[in-house]
Design a protein around this motif. Sequence first.
Motif, PDB file in Angstrom:
ATOM      1  N   GLY A 145       0.793  -1.133  -0.035  1.00  0.00           N
ATOM      2  CA  GLY A 145       0.004   0.109  -0.021  1.00  0.00           C
ATOM      3  C   GLY A 145       0.885   1.320  -0.178  1.00  0.00           C
ATOM      4  N   HIS A 146       2.112   1.114   0.428  1.00  0.00           N
ATOM      5  CA  HIS A 146       2.882   2.436   0.189  1.00  0.00           C
ATOM      6  C   HIS A 146       3.502   2.784  -0.946  1.00  0.00           C
ATOM      7  N   LEU A 147       3.418   3.904  -1.338  1.00  0.00           N
ATOM      8  CA  LEU A 147       4.005   4.485  -2.576  1.00  0.00           C
ATOM      9  C   LEU A 147       5.342   4.225  -2.872  1.00  0.00           C
ATOM     10  N   TYR A 148       5.812   3.437  -4.121  1.00  0.00           N
ATOM     11  CA  TYR A 148       7.105   3.299  -4.691  1.00  0.00           C
ATOM     12  C   TYR A 148       6.989   3.506  -6.241  1.00  0.00           C
ATOM     13  N   GLN A 149       8.045   4.131  -6.733  1.00  0.00           N
ATOM     14  CA  GLN A 149       8.040   4.341  -8.007  1.00  0.00           C
ATOM     15  C   GLN A 149       9.497   4.438  -8.406  1.00  0.00           C
ATOM     16  N   ALA A 150       9.715   3.991  -9.731  1.00  0.00           N
ATOM     17  CA  ALA A 150      10.988   3.862 -10.294  1.00  0.00           C
ATOM     18  C   ALA A 150      12.055   5.237  -9.971  1.00  0.00           C
ATOM     19  N   VAL A 151      11.329   6.336  -9.989  1.00  0.00           N
ATOM     20  CA  VAL A 151      12.201   7.497  -9.837  1.00  0.00           C
ATOM     21  C   VAL A 151      12.853   7.531  -8.466  1.00  0.00           C
ATOM     22  N   ASP A 152      12.219   6.608  -7.679  1.00  0.00           N
ATOM     23  CA  ASP A 152      12.756   6.669  -6.120  1.00  0.00           C
ATOM     24  C   ASP A 152      14.248   6.622  -6.181  1.00  0.00           C
ATOM     25  N   LYS A 153      14.718   5.718  -7.132  1.00  0.00           N
ATOM     26  CA  LYS A 153      16.330   5.541  -7.278  1.00  0.00           C
ATOM     27  C   LYS A 153      17.119   6.661  -7.405  1.00  0.00           C
ATOM     28  N   PRO A 154      16.927   7.703  -8.258  1.00  0.00           N
ATOM     29  CA  PRO A 154      17.690   8.539  -8.320  1.00  0.00           C
ATOM     30  C   PRO A 154      17.294   9.639  -7.546  1.00  0.00           C
ATOM     31  N   ASN A 155      16.236   9.727  -7.110  1.00  0.00           N
ATOM     32  CA  ASN A 155      15.691  10.589  -6.091  1.00  0.00           C
ATOM     33  C   ASN A 155      16.423  10.456  -4.726  1.00  0.00           C
ATOM     34  N   PHE A 156      16.721   9.146  -4.360  1.00  0.00           N
ATOM     35  CA  PHE A 156      17.279   8.948  -3.168  1.00  0.00           C
ATOM     36  C   PHE A 156      18.943   9.322  -3.421  1.00  0.00           C
ATOM     37  N   THR A 157      19.492   9.195  -4.458  1.00  0.00           N
ATOM     38  CA  THR A 157      20.822   9.838  -4.603  1.00  0.00           C
ATOM     39  C   THR A 157      20.796  11.397  -4.321  1.00  0.00           C
ATOM     40  N   GLU A 158      19.807  11.972  -4.983  1.00  0.00           N
ATOM     41  CA  GLU A 158      19.682  13.328  -4.819  1.00  0.00           C
ATOM     42  C   GLU A 158      19.427  13.698  -3.446  1.00  0.00           C
ATOM     43  N   LEU A 159      18.903  12.954  -2.707  1.00  0.00           N
ATOM     44  CA  LEU A 159      18.610  13.298  -1.340  1.00  0.00           C
ATOM     45  C   LEU A 159      19.731  13.267  -0.479  1.00  0.00           C
ATOM     46  N   LEU A 160      20.551  12.084  -0.773  1.00  0.00           N
ATOM     47  CA  LEU A 160      21.777  12.044  -0.066  1.00  0.00           C
ATOM     48  C   LEU A 160      22.721  13.398  -0.309  1.00  0.00           C
ATOM     49  N   LYS A 161      22.799  13.660  -1.637  1.00  0.00           N
ATOM     50  CA  LYS A 161      23.616  14.788  -2.097  1.00  0.00           C
ATOM     51  C   LYS A 161      23.284  16.369  -1.287  1.00  0.00           C
ATOM     52  N   ILE A 162      21.999  16.386  -1.405  1.00  0.00           N
ATOM     53  CA  ILE A 162      21.577  17.715  -0.641  1.00  0.00           C
ATOM     54  C   ILE A 162      21.693  17.489   0.993  1.00  0.00           C
ATOM     55  N   LEU A 163      21.586  16.367   1.492  1.00  0.00           N
ATOM     56  CA  LEU A 163      21.912  16.177   3.071  1.00  0.00           C
ATOM     57  C   LEU A 163      23.343  16.449   3.187  1.00  0.00           C
ATOM     58  N   ARG A 164      24.056  15.798   2.521  1.00  0.00           N
ATOM     59  CA  ARG A 164      25.568  16.151   2.867  1.00  0.00           C
ATOM     60  C   ARG A 164      25.898  17.417   2.526  1.00  0.00           C
ATOM     61  N   SER A 165      25.581  18.104   1.541  1.00  0.00           N
ATOM     62  CA  SER A 165      25.920  19.590   1.396  1.00  0.00           C
ATOM     63  C   SER A 165      25.039  20.313   2.269  1.00  0.00           C
ATOM     64  N   THR A 166      24.211  19.986   2.870  1.00  0.00           N
ATOM     65  CA  THR A 166      23.551  20.874   4.056  1.00  0.00           C
ATOM     66  C   THR A 166      24.271  20.673   5.277  1.00  0.00           C
ATOM     67  N   LEU A 167      24.552  19.472   5.647  1.00  0.00           N
ATOM     68  CA  LEU A 167      25.026  19.057   6.994  1.00  0.00           C
ATOM     69  C   LEU A 167      26.400  18.951   7.064  1.00  0.00           C
TER      70      LEU A 167
END
Length: 364
Positions: A145-167
């Motif tokens: 029932g939880h949303l998952y989509q193919a674009v999660d894969k590149p989005n996970f990378t982008e999430l880590l990039k912004i976390l690293r640059s912010t933190l």
Amino acid sequence: MKQINLFALLFCCILSTTTFAQKNKKFDIIAYYTGDSKLIDEYEVSKLNQIIFSFCHLKDGKLSVDSAKDSITIKHLVSLKAKNPQLKIILSLGGWGGCEPCSNAFSTVEGRLKFAKSVKEVSDYFKVDGLDLDWEYPAIEGLPGHLYQAVDKPNFTELLKILRSTLGKKYELSFAAGGFQKYLDESIDWKAVTPLVNRINIMSYDLVNGYSKVTGHHTPLYSTNPKEESTNRAVEFLLKQGVPAEKLVIGGAFYSRTWQNVENINNGLYQAGEHIQGVDFKNFAATYTEVNGWKYFYDEKAQAPYWYNATTKTFATSDDLKSIKAKTEYVKEKKLGGIMFWELTLDSFRDGMVNEIYKVKTAK
């Protein structure tokens, strides 16, 4: 000449001590923790390198601590660092069933930035050392029932990039990775993600999970056949992807998975059954006894224990002291980053799983 030799000897001693310290430091014992501010004091915190508070969640796209009780717990965990200089306190986002909004929230640049800023605010407020992303799972089905989509894969990378640059570089970033092949193949861009994180916590448990209609080892060190999931199989896969060994942390299970209506064939292993509630490690000694009808087995090939009760036709699988010792020795042999486990409150206060890991880690 004697003075030069003395300096040379002193330099070598300093160098060897530093090298040893660095080598020893690489092996982290990492505890996921779901307890409160008081229960943690019953455990031997001095044997841990990280405590991962479980869990925080998303609220309006921001990292949120769920309650005042959780806030008190996090503050108390941070206070433990005063007596334990090796200890780091990490906040975890999500968990099984706890990341329902993640796919949607992290699908835009704005959403990822909003989250990263909130992580910085929360981390600065509590003075924690890092974040562990426990998104189960990007790009593939997790809780039905939880949303998952193919674009999660590149989005996970982008999430880590912004976390690293912010933190910043000193902030600890890790994520809980599924230990099974579908996740390893489809969820993560390993080459892009690896440089952004300090470690990858492989959930090398629940490899046979509560949805399975057939018994098996839920947290084996090795596969007994080419199709069987295992800790070693996940590690070897990630090493081949170019993930440095010191960034890989394997998982231990401090709980059993149990099935009923299992026929007495092969002592219940690899047989049909119905999954039921398991047992915490701290209760193994009182539960899995011959008096209660249980017989203990150890699969030397898998390096995994299991129990079968012929009277009740019940099968159980877990880690125990013998298998967690084997896993810890494997970490040392492979020069991995350490061992984590789910989770601390399931252990005995003394002479339990953490103690066994620590004994192997510190053995000469």
